[in-house]
Scaffold this active site. Structure first.
Site, PDB file in Angstrom:
ATOM      1  N   TYR A 140      54.714  46.444   3.451  1.00 19.26           N
ATOM      2  CA  TYR A 140      56.172  46.319   3.486  1.00 19.26           C
ATOM      3  C   TYR A 140      56.666  46.327   4.936  1.00 19.26           C
ATOM      4  O   TYR A 140      57.378  45.426   5.379  1.00 19.26           O
ATOM      5  CB  TYR A 140      56.823  47.450   2.697  1.00 19.26           C
ATOM      6  CG  TYR A 140      58.298  47.596   2.997  1.00 19.26           C
ATOM      7  CD1 TYR A 140      59.195  46.570   2.696  1.00 19.26           C
ATOM      8  CD2 TYR A 140      58.794  48.755   3.604  1.00 19.26           C
ATOM      9  CE1 TYR A 140      60.549  46.703   2.989  1.00 19.26           C
ATOM     10  CE2 TYR A 140      60.144  48.894   3.888  1.00 19.26           C
ATOM     11  CZ  TYR A 140      61.017  47.859   3.587  1.00 19.26           C
ATOM     12  OH  TYR A 140      62.346  47.978   3.883  1.00 19.26           O
ATOM     13  N   HIS A 186      63.626  56.798  -4.466  1.00 23.80           N
ATOM     14  CA  HIS A 186      64.325  57.507  -3.393  1.00 23.80           C
ATOM     15  C   HIS A 186      64.646  58.947  -3.803  1.00 23.80           C
ATOM     16  O   HIS A 186      65.015  59.218  -4.950  1.00 23.80           O
ATOM     17  CB  HIS A 186      65.600  56.761  -3.016  1.00 23.80           C
ATOM     18  CG  HIS A 186      65.331  55.398  -2.449  1.00 23.80           C
ATOM     19  ND1 HIS A 186      66.256  54.380  -2.466  1.00 23.80           N
ATOM     20  CD2 HIS A 186      64.222  54.888  -1.858  1.00 23.80           C
ATOM     21  CE1 HIS A 186      65.738  53.305  -1.902  1.00 23.80           C
ATOM     22  NE2 HIS A 186      64.505  53.588  -1.525  1.00 23.80           N
ATOM     23  N   PHE A 204      56.493  66.731  -2.353  1.00 24.17           N
ATOM     24  CA  PHE A 204      55.139  66.355  -1.937  1.00 24.17           C
ATOM     25  C   PHE A 204      54.844  66.913  -0.537  1.00 24.17           C
ATOM     26  O   PHE A 204      55.258  66.356   0.468  1.00 24.17           O
ATOM     27  CB  PHE A 204      54.981  64.830  -1.942  1.00 24.17           C
ATOM     28  CG  PHE A 204      55.050  64.233  -3.314  1.00 24.17           C
ATOM     29  CD1 PHE A 204      53.963  64.282  -4.174  1.00 24.17           C
ATOM     30  CD2 PHE A 204      56.223  63.631  -3.757  1.00 24.17           C
ATOM     31  CE1 PHE A 204      54.027  63.730  -5.444  1.00 24.17           C
ATOM     32  CE2 PHE A 204      56.298  63.067  -5.024  1.00 24.17           C
ATOM     33  CZ  PHE A 204      55.197  63.124  -5.874  1.00 24.17           C
ATOM     34  N   ARG A 217      63.358  63.729   6.927  1.00 23.85           N
ATOM     35  CA  ARG A 217      63.692  62.309   6.930  1.00 23.85           C
ATOM     36  C   ARG A 217      65.141  62.084   7.338  1.00 23.85           C
ATOM     37  O   ARG A 217      65.997  62.946   7.198  1.00 23.85           O
ATOM     38  CB  ARG A 217      63.459  61.710   5.531  1.00 23.85           C
ATOM     39  CG  ARG A 217      62.013  61.685   5.081  1.00 23.85           C
ATOM     40  CD  ARG A 217      61.187  60.726   5.916  1.00 23.85           C
ATOM     41  NE  ARG A 217      59.788  60.655   5.464  1.00 23.85           N
ATOM     42  CZ  ARG A 217      58.800  61.376   5.979  1.00 23.85           C
ATOM     43  NH1 ARG A 217      59.047  62.236   6.956  1.00 23.85           N
ATOM     44  NH2 ARG A 217      57.568  61.250   5.531  1.00 23.85           N
ATOM     45  N   ALA A 278      49.284  60.683   0.846  1.00 23.08           N
ATOM     46  CA  ALA A 278      48.586  60.089   1.984  1.00 23.08           C
ATOM     47  C   ALA A 278      49.545  59.214   2.792  1.00 23.08           C
ATOM     48  O   ALA A 278      50.303  58.417   2.233  1.00 23.08           O
ATOM     49  CB  ALA A 278      47.413  59.242   1.491  1.00 23.08           C
ATOM     50  N   ASP A 280      52.135  60.111   4.637  1.00 21.94           N
ATOM     51  CA  ASP A 280      53.502  60.605   4.841  1.00 21.94           C
ATOM     52  C   ASP A 280      53.572  61.411   6.143  1.00 21.94           C
ATOM     53  O   ASP A 280      53.008  62.502   6.220  1.00 21.94           O
ATOM     54  CB  ASP A 280      53.931  61.507   3.671  1.00 21.94           C
ATOM     55  CG  ASP A 280      54.604  60.730   2.558  1.00 21.94           C
ATOM     56  OD1 ASP A 280      54.810  59.516   2.729  1.00 21.94           O
ATOM     57  OD2 ASP A 280      54.929  61.334   1.523  1.00 21.94           O
TER      58      ASP A 280
END
Length: 323
Positions: A140, A186, A204, A217, A278, A280
């Site tokens: 992406y 999201h 997570f 974030r 994985a 992040d």
């Protein structure tokens, strides 16, 4: 101006199209409705249903003589892009190539592209500046970076006036326009859905080197994001490709999002701790100093609770989304 909004029936595109109408611009929405919603097309606009991969349709659309294009039509699920990279490159890169060729033939001189801060991958420094290395970690982000580079090349060769806006997490709602994705990935709408349904949300990773152990974030209100697109459309100069990051400059942790949602909704919201995913990174926050200096943009709704409150109001008014 007469403006075409590709992906204008989606979450961000519909808000921006609505803002264009409010600002007095003649606005046309192009969307194939595969991800967007017919009900999200703003009043005062005209919908052209089709896909940018259809070369004939794209050329016919641009032959109407537009002053500028705001380009939101893209696939944007990171996990899906890892599983289906060909589809992401075809849709995001080839669709934009068709758009650029049609713009050249029609003499359309301005473009604002909805890029992503995912082009930076896992940055060494935060907040992320526009000068940071571009090292995307998934197809992406790679497809969006390819489009950024394509647009830059066209600006240099053809005199196109273009801006790429890079941002992470968009949140909130604007009047009757809100977030309705299938599937929903999201955090804020997932937390609010848990509040509405009495279900749980997963966190997570709780062992990151951050202030509370959860990932941090960037979040930006969709109305603030829209205003940046309108400013970029007005300011773009021939032969220039400007790149701006959009962010709140601080960032919020997953736990902070959940706590803010508890305050806004009055619900307890069960948060279940889960292992890290994985790839992040601990912290992703974009600096918006450059666009503030160049275009005078700054977020008017930077507060997390404001974003969540607007999203919650929309969700309560639309319990089944646009459906």
């Amino acid at each position: 101006m007469k403006v075409l909004v590709t992906g204008g029936a989606g979450y961000i595109g519909s808000v921006v199209a609505s803002q264009l109408v409010e600002a007095g611009h003649e606005t046309v929405v192009l969307d194939d409705l595969s991800k967007g919603h017919r009900e999200a097309v703003p009043e005062g606009t005209r919908l052209l249903q089709g896909n940018l991969l259809d070369t004939g349709f794209t050329r016919q659309t641009l032959s109407e003589s537009f002053d500028g294009v705001l380009h939101f039509a893209a696939l944007s699920l990171v996990g899906e892009s890892v599983e289906k990279p060909e589809i992401y490159y075809r849709n995001n890169v080839c669709g934009t190539l068709n758009l650029l060729e049609a713009m050249r033939e029609a003499g359309t001189g301005k473009l604002v592209f909805s890029s992503t801060a995912a082009v930076y991958g896992e940055p060494e420094e935060v907040p992320i500046q526009e000068s940071a290395p571009t090292l995307p970690t998934n197809p992406y982000g790679s497809s969006k970076l390819a489009v950024d580079r394509l647009i830059g090349a066209v600006c240099g060769a053809r005199g196109l006036a273009a801006t790429s806006l890079r941002y992470f997490n968009v949140a909130g709602a604007s009047g009757r326009f809100g977030e309705d994705h299938h599937p929903e990935t999201h955090l804020i709408p997932l937390v609010l859905r848990a509040a509405a349904e009495g279900s749980s949300v997963k966190i997570f990773g709780t062992d990151y080197p951050t202030r509370d152990g959860t990932a941090v974030r960037d979040y930006i209100h969709v109305e603030d994001l829209g205003r940046a697109h309108l400013l970029a459309l007005e300011a773009a100069g021939p032969g220039e490709h400007s790149v701006y990051n959009l962010g709140n400059g601080a960032g919020f942790s997953v736990r902070e999002v959940v706590e803010a949602a508890r305050r806004v909704t009055g619900q307890s919201i069960d948060a279940v701790e889960a292992p890290r995913r994985a790839g992040d990174p601990p912290t992703l926050v974009a600096s918006s100093e450059k666009i503030q200096a160049d275009l005078g943009w700054k977020p008017e709704k930077p507060e997390l609770e404001t974003m969540i409150s607007d999203a919650w109001t929309w969700m309560c008014d639309h319990p089944n989304g646009y459906g």
